[in-house]
Design a protein around this motif. Structure first.
Motif, PDB file in Angstrom:
ATOM      1  N   VAL A  81       7.733 -17.006  -4.325  1.00 50.92           N
ATOM      2  CA  VAL A  81       6.318 -16.650  -4.268  1.00 50.92           C
ATOM      3  C   VAL A  81       5.911 -16.527  -2.812  1.00 50.92           C
ATOM      4  CG1 VAL A  81       3.988 -17.489  -4.715  1.00 50.92           C
ATOM      5  CG2 VAL A  81       5.784 -17.824  -6.410  1.00 50.92           C
ATOM      6  N   GLY A  82       5.196 -15.458  -2.471  1.00 49.15           N
ATOM      7  CA  GLY A  82       4.655 -15.402  -1.124  1.00 49.15           C
ATOM      8  C   GLY A  82       4.800 -14.077  -0.444  1.00 49.15           C
ATOM      9  N   GLY A  83       4.771 -14.112   0.876  1.00 50.35           N
ATOM     10  CA  GLY A  83       4.666 -12.919   1.697  1.00 50.35           C
ATOM     11  C   GLY A  83       5.723 -11.865   1.444  1.00 50.35           C
ATOM     12  N   LEU A  84       6.998 -12.282   1.436  1.00 49.59           N
ATOM     13  CA  LEU A  84       8.088 -11.306   1.336  1.00 49.59           C
ATOM     14  C   LEU A  84       7.984 -10.509   0.044  1.00 49.59           C
ATOM     15  CD1 LEU A  84      10.579 -10.228   2.709  1.00 49.59           C
ATOM     16  CD2 LEU A  84      11.943 -11.918   1.478  1.00 49.59           C
ATOM     17  N   THR A  85       7.773 -11.217  -1.068  1.00 44.32           N
ATOM     18  CA  THR A  85       7.628 -10.554  -2.363  1.00 44.32           C
ATOM     19  C   THR A  85       6.519  -9.515  -2.318  1.00 44.32           C
ATOM     20  OG1 THR A  85       8.440 -12.427  -3.611  1.00 44.32           O
ATOM     21  CG2 THR A  85       6.943 -10.954  -4.759  1.00 44.32           C
ATOM     22  N   ASN A  86       5.369  -9.912  -1.792  1.00 44.91           N
ATOM     23  CA  ASN A  86       4.227  -8.998  -1.756  1.00 44.91           C
ATOM     24  C   ASN A  86       4.509  -7.808  -0.857  1.00 44.91           C
ATOM     25  OD1 ASN A  86       3.331 -11.166  -3.144  1.00 44.91           O
ATOM     26  ND2 ASN A  86       1.404 -11.383  -2.053  1.00 44.91           N
ATOM     27  N   ILE A  87       5.090  -8.064   0.314  1.00 50.67           N
ATOM     28  CA  ILE A  87       5.349  -6.963   1.250  1.00 50.67           C
ATOM     29  C   ILE A  87       6.319  -5.961   0.635  1.00 50.67           C
ATOM     30  CG2 ILE A  87       6.420  -6.378   3.456  1.00 50.67           C
ATOM     31  CD1 ILE A  87       5.206  -8.887   4.613  1.00 50.67           C
ATOM     32  N   LEU A  88       7.367  -6.478  -0.032  1.00 46.65           N
ATOM     33  CA  LEU A  88       8.339  -5.565  -0.635  1.00 46.65           C
ATOM     34  C   LEU A  88       7.709  -4.733  -1.745  1.00 46.65           C
ATOM     35  CD1 LEU A  88      11.605  -7.653  -0.697  1.00 46.65           C
ATOM     36  CD2 LEU A  88      11.089  -5.619   0.637  1.00 46.65           C
ATOM     37  N   ALA A  89       6.874  -5.376  -2.559  1.00 52.49           N
ATOM     38  CA  ALA A  89       6.221  -4.629  -3.637  1.00 52.49           C
ATOM     39  C   ALA A  89       5.318  -3.548  -3.059  1.00 52.49           C
ATOM     40  CB  ALA A  89       5.420  -5.574  -4.528  1.00 52.49           C
ATOM     41  N   ILE A  90       4.594  -3.885  -1.984  1.00 55.26           N
ATOM     42  CA  ILE A  90       3.712  -2.896  -1.352  1.00 55.26           C
ATOM     43  C   ILE A  90       4.533  -1.770  -0.751  1.00 55.26           C
ATOM     44  CG2 ILE A  90       2.029  -2.544   0.484  1.00 55.26           C
ATOM     45  CD1 ILE A  90       1.368  -5.600   0.090  1.00 55.26           C
ATOM     46  N   MET A  91       5.639  -2.137  -0.086  1.00 56.95           N
ATOM     47  CA  MET A  91       6.493  -1.137   0.529  1.00 56.95           C
ATOM     48  C   MET A  91       6.981  -0.128  -0.509  1.00 56.95           C
ATOM     49  SD  MET A  91      10.276  -1.489   1.980  1.00 56.95           S
ATOM     50  CE  MET A  91      10.945  -1.067   0.399  1.00 56.95           C
ATOM     51  N   LEU A  92       7.453  -0.653  -1.638  1.00 59.18           N
ATOM     52  CA  LEU A  92       8.003   0.207  -2.688  1.00 59.18           C
ATOM     53  C   LEU A  92       6.941   1.142  -3.244  1.00 59.18           C
ATOM     54  CD1 LEU A  92      10.912  -0.151  -3.316  1.00 59.18           C
ATOM     55  CD2 LEU A  92      10.300  -1.235  -5.464  1.00 59.18           C
ATOM     56  N   THR A  93       5.726   0.603  -3.392  1.00 55.88           N
ATOM     57  CA  THR A  93       4.642   1.425  -3.924  1.00 55.88           C
ATOM     58  C   THR A  93       4.250   2.512  -2.941  1.00 55.88           C
ATOM     59  OG1 THR A  93       3.842  -0.610  -4.880  1.00 55.88           O
ATOM     60  CG2 THR A  93       2.405   1.284  -5.018  1.00 55.88           C
ATOM     61  N   ALA A  94       4.204   2.134  -1.647  1.00 57.38           N
ATOM     62  CA  ALA A  94       3.782   3.095  -0.626  1.00 57.38           C
ATOM     63  C   ALA A  94       4.858   4.150  -0.399  1.00 57.38           C
ATOM     64  CB  ALA A  94       3.480   2.363   0.679  1.00 57.38           C
ATOM     65  N   LEU A  95       6.102   3.746  -0.615  1.00 56.50           N
ATOM     66  CA  LEU A  95       7.241   4.607  -0.304  1.00 56.50           C
ATOM     67  C   LEU A  95       7.194   5.933  -1.059  1.00 56.50           C
ATOM     68  CD1 LEU A  95       9.962   4.576   1.195  1.00 56.50           C
ATOM     69  CD2 LEU A  95      10.989   3.646  -0.860  1.00 56.50           C
ATOM     70  N   LEU A  96       6.979   5.870  -2.376  1.00 55.39           N
ATOM     71  CA  LEU A  96       7.171   7.069  -3.197  1.00 55.39           C
ATOM     72  C   LEU A  96       6.199   8.199  -2.879  1.00 55.39           C
ATOM     73  CD1 LEU A  96       8.359   5.484  -6.506  1.00 55.39           C
ATOM     74  CD2 LEU A  96       9.656   6.717  -4.802  1.00 55.39           C
ATOM     75  N   PRO A  97       4.891   7.937  -2.785  1.00 61.27           N
ATOM     76  CA  PRO A  97       4.027   9.067  -2.413  1.00 61.27           C
ATOM     77  C   PRO A  97       4.380   9.640  -1.045  1.00 61.27           C
ATOM     78  CG  PRO A  97       2.741   7.049  -2.706  1.00 61.27           C
ATOM     79  CD  PRO A  97       4.114   6.759  -3.152  1.00 61.27           C
ATOM     80  N   ILE A  98       4.761   8.771  -0.102  1.00 60.52           N
ATOM     81  CA  ILE A  98       5.102   9.271   1.230  1.00 60.52           C
ATOM     82  C   ILE A  98       6.343  10.158   1.167  1.00 60.52           C
ATOM     83  CG2 ILE A  98       5.790   8.600   3.559  1.00 60.52           C
ATOM     84  CD1 ILE A  98       4.020   6.178   3.320  1.00 60.52           C
ATOM     85  N   VAL A  99       7.357   9.699   0.407  1.00 62.72           N
ATOM     86  CA  VAL A  99       8.574  10.509   0.260  1.00 62.72           C
ATOM     87  C   VAL A  99       8.229  11.871  -0.332  1.00 62.72           C
ATOM     88  CG1 VAL A  99      10.734  10.758  -1.019  1.00 62.72           C
ATOM     89  CG2 VAL A  99      10.176   8.587   0.047  1.00 62.72           C
ATOM     90  N   ILE A 100       7.458  11.865  -1.418  1.00 63.12           N
ATOM     91  CA  ILE A 100       7.179  13.110  -2.134  1.00 63.12           C
ATOM     92  C   ILE A 100       6.363  14.071  -1.278  1.00 63.12           C
ATOM     93  CG2 ILE A 100       5.889  14.059  -4.082  1.00 63.12           C
ATOM     94  CD1 ILE A 100       6.911  11.660  -5.677  1.00 63.12           C
ATOM     95  N   TYR A 101       5.332  13.552  -0.606  1.00 60.76           N
ATOM     96  CA  TYR A 101       4.516  14.453   0.205  1.00 60.76           C
ATOM     97  C   TYR A 101       5.265  14.942   1.440  1.00 60.76           C
ATOM     98  CZ  TYR A 101       0.318  14.280  -2.545  1.00 60.76           C
ATOM     99  OH  TYR A 101      -0.578  14.462  -3.553  1.00 60.76           O
TER     100      TYR A 101
END
Lengths: 253, 253
Positions: free
Chosen positions: B118-138
Motif C-alpha cells: 500500500v502506498g506511493g509506488l502502487t499509486n504512481i505505477l497505476a497513474i503511469m499506466l493510465t497516463a501511458l496509453l493516451p500519450i502513446v496513441i496520440y
C-alpha cells in the motif's frame, strides 16, 4: 479460402499477446514469482472456466453491465438534449458552457462518497456516478455535431414547414450522428472505469467481487476477473466500431 | 470592462447553481447534515484551507499524480514514435496497446497492492499506466500524420536522419502529443483519487473518505470542491502551456 487466410493473418497479428501469455506461464511454472503474486496463466484460465461453469461469474458481471448501461443511457438522453439546445439557443449555451468547461475535466470520481451518502450503496449511486461522468462528453459531442449542420439546411427545412421538434430529429440528429458516435466511443470506457472503480470502493458487481477475492488472497480469481473486465471493454469497443460503420454507412461511404 | 463583463457572465451559471443549491438546503426538504448548503460548504472550505491537514494530503496526491504523469510521458512518447516509425514495433506493441486500452486501470490497483504494498509506488505505477496509453496513441497518430513532404524536403535539404526526429517529426506531431497529455492529465487525476479511495493511507481521496465516514459531511463536500477547482486549474494551465509551446502554430482551443 481467402476468409481462412484473413482469419489466419488476424490470429498471427495477435502474436505479442500470445508471447506474453507464454512468458507469463513459463515465469510462473519455473517459480520465478510466487504463485500468490502471479499464478500461471493456465491456472487463471482454469479458474475463469470454473467461475463460468458454476455461474459465480454472471451475477456480478450482470450487475456491473446493468449499472454501466443504465448510467450511459440516461447520460446520452440528457447530454443529447443539452447539447442540441446549447447549439441552437443562446441562453442554454450561456448557462451550460461554463458548467461544462469546469465539469468536463473535473475528477467526478471524487463524488463517490457524496453519491453513496445520497443514493445509498446499491445501484442508484453507481448509476448516477456513471451518468455524471459520461454526460459531459455527450454534451460536448452533441453540441459539436449540431453545430456542423449547415444553416441553409435548417432554413430549407423550415421553409418547407418542418416544425421545430421535427427539425431536431430529422435534420440535427442525423447530421450529428458521426460526432455522437465518437462521443459514445469516448464515454463507454469512462463508464466502465467508473462502474468498476465505484464498485471497488463501495461494493457490489465485478469490482466488488475483485476486491473481495483479493482480500481472501484468491489471486487466480482476481486475474480471472481482470481478464473478464479487459474482454468486456474490448468486445464493447469492437461492437461500437461495427455499429458506427453500420449507422454511418451513408456518411463515410 | 469587456473582460470584466465576460467574466461576470461566465460566473453567472455557477451563481444560479449555487442559489438553487442554497434554496433546496434552506427549504429543508432534505436533511441538512446530508445536504449542506453552499454557505456551509464554503465556510468548511475556508476552514480546511486554514489547516495543515489538507495541504499535506493534497501535496502528496499531486506529487504522485505528477510523477505518474511524467513517467507515462517519458515512456509513452518514445513508444508512440517507435510504433509510428517502425512496422516491427507497431506489430508488437499495437495489439498490446489495443487490448489494454479498454481495461479500466483502476482494476489493477488490488494487484499492485499485492506486488508493491500500500502506498506511493502502487499509486504512481497505476497513474503511469493510465497516463501511458493516451500519450502513446496520440503520439502514434501525431507522428503518422506528419506530412511526408516535410520529411522529403528536410532530407533533400540535407538533414541527417538522426536530426529528422528532433527537428521535423516531434515538432510537427507536438500538437497531437500535447492533446494526448491533456487527456492523460484528466485520467491521472481520476486514478490518483480512485487509488486513494480503494486502499491508501494518505492523500486527498483518503481524506475525503475519512470525512465521509466520520460524518463530517461539510468537510467532505469542501474537499471535493477544492479538488474540482484544482483539476480545472490544472486543465486550464495545461492548455495555456500548450498554446505557449505551440505559439508558432494556431491555439489548441
Amino acid at each position: 479460402m481467402s476468409m481462412l487466410k484473413t482469419a489466419g493473418r488476424q490470429l498471427l497479428a495477435l502474436y505479442p499477446l500470445l508471447l506474453i501469455a507464454v512468458a507469463w506461464e513459463i515465469a510462473a511454472r519455473m517459480g520465478l514469482v510466487r504463485a500468490l503474486f502471479l499464478p500461471a496463466f493456465s491456472i487463471v484460465i482454469q479458474q475463469l472456466g470454473t467461475l463460468t461453469l458454476n455461474g459465480e461469474l454472471f451475477p456480478p458481471l450482470m450487475v456491473s453491465l446493468y449499472r454501466t448501461a443504465a448510467g450511459l443511457i440516461i447520460a446520452f438522453a440528457v447530454g443529447l438534449l443539452i447539447g442540441f439546445f446549447s447549439a441552437r439557443n443562446r441562453f442554454v449555451r450561456w448557462l451550460f458552457n461554463p458548467l461544462v468547461a469546469v465539469g468536463l475535466p473535473a475528477p467526478k470520481i471524487a463524488l463517490i462518497p457524496i453519491f453513496t451518502l445520497w443514493f445509498g450503496i446499491d445501484h442508484m449511486s453507481k448509476i448516477m456516478l456513471v451518468f455524471i461522468t459520461t454526460v459531459f462528453p455527450f454534451i460536448v459531442s452533441a453540441a459539436a455535431g449540431a453545430r456542423t449542420v449547415p444553416t441553409s439546411q435548417i432554413w430549407a427545412a423550415r421553409a418547407m414547414g418542418t416544425s421545430e421538434l421535427a427539425l431536431l430529429h430529422r435534420i440535427v440528429l442525423p447530421a450529428s450522428l458521426p460526432s455522437l458516435m465518437s462521443g459514445i466511443r469516448v464515454a463507454v470506457p469512462i463508464a466502465l472505469l467508473t462502474t468498476f472503480t465505484t464498485e471497488m470502493v463501495a461494493g457490489g458487481g465485478l469490482g466488488g467481487a475483485l476486491v473481495l477475492a483479493q482480500r481472501y488472497f484468491e489471486t487466480p480469481t482476481v486475474y480471472a476477473y481482470l481478464l473478464v473486465m479487459l474482454v468486456c471493454g474490448y468486445v464493447i469497443d469492437i461492437g461500437l466500431l461495427r455499429l458506427r460503420r453500420r449507422v454511418l454507412r451513408w456518411h463515410e461511404g | 470592462l469587456r473582460y470584466v463583463l465576460s467574466t461576470l457572465s461566465w460566473i453567472g451559471p455557477f451563481a444560479i447553481v449555487a442559489a438553487l443549491w442554497q434554496g433546496i438546503a434552506m427549504l429543508g426538504v432534505v436533511d441538512p447534515t446530508f445536504f449542506p448548503g453552499p454557505a456551509t460548504v464554503l465556510a468548511a472550505t475556508a476552514d480546511l484551507l486554514g489547516s495543515r491537514e489538507i495541504f499535506v494530503n493534497l501535496g502528496a496526491s499531486l506529487l504522485n499524480c505528477f510523477f505518474g504523469l511524467v513517467l507515462g510521458f517519458a515512456i509513452g512518447v518514445p513508444l508512440g514514435v517507435a510504433m509510428a516509425l517502425s512496422p516491427m514495433a507497431d506489430s508488437f506493441f499495437g495489439p498490446i496497446v489495443k487490448a489494454t486500452y479498454s481495461l479500466p486501470k483502476a482494476a489493477l490497483i488490488p494487484l499492485f497492492i499485492l506486488w508493491f504494498g500500500v502506498g506511493g509506488l502502487t499509486n504512481i505505477l497505476a497513474i503511469m499506466l493510465t497516463a501511458l496509453l493516451p500519450i502513446v496513441i496520440y503520439t502514434y497518430h501525431g507522428v503518422l500524420g506528419v506530412p511526408q513532404i516535410f520529411i522529403w524536403s528536410a532530407k533533400s535539404l540535407g538533414t541527417p536522419r538522426v536530426k529528422l526526429l528532433g527537428r521535423i517529426i516531434i515538432p510537427a506531431a507536438s500538437h497531437s502529443i500535447l492533446t494526448g497529455i491533456r487527456i492523460a492529465l484528466g485520467f491521472s487525476f481520476i486514478i490518483t483519487i480512485a487509488a486513494e479511495m480503494i486502499v491508501s493511507n494518505f492523500g486527498i481521496g483518503k481524506l475525503m473518505f475519512l470525512y465521509g465516514e466520520s460524518g463530517a459531511y461539510q468537510y467532505m463536500f469542501a474537499a471535493v470542491l477544492i479538488l474540482v477547482v484544482i483539476a480545472y486549474l490544472a486543465d486550464v494551465g495545461f492548455v495555456a502551456l500548450s498554446n505557449y509551446i505551440l505559439r508558432w502554430q494556431g491555439p489548441i482551443d
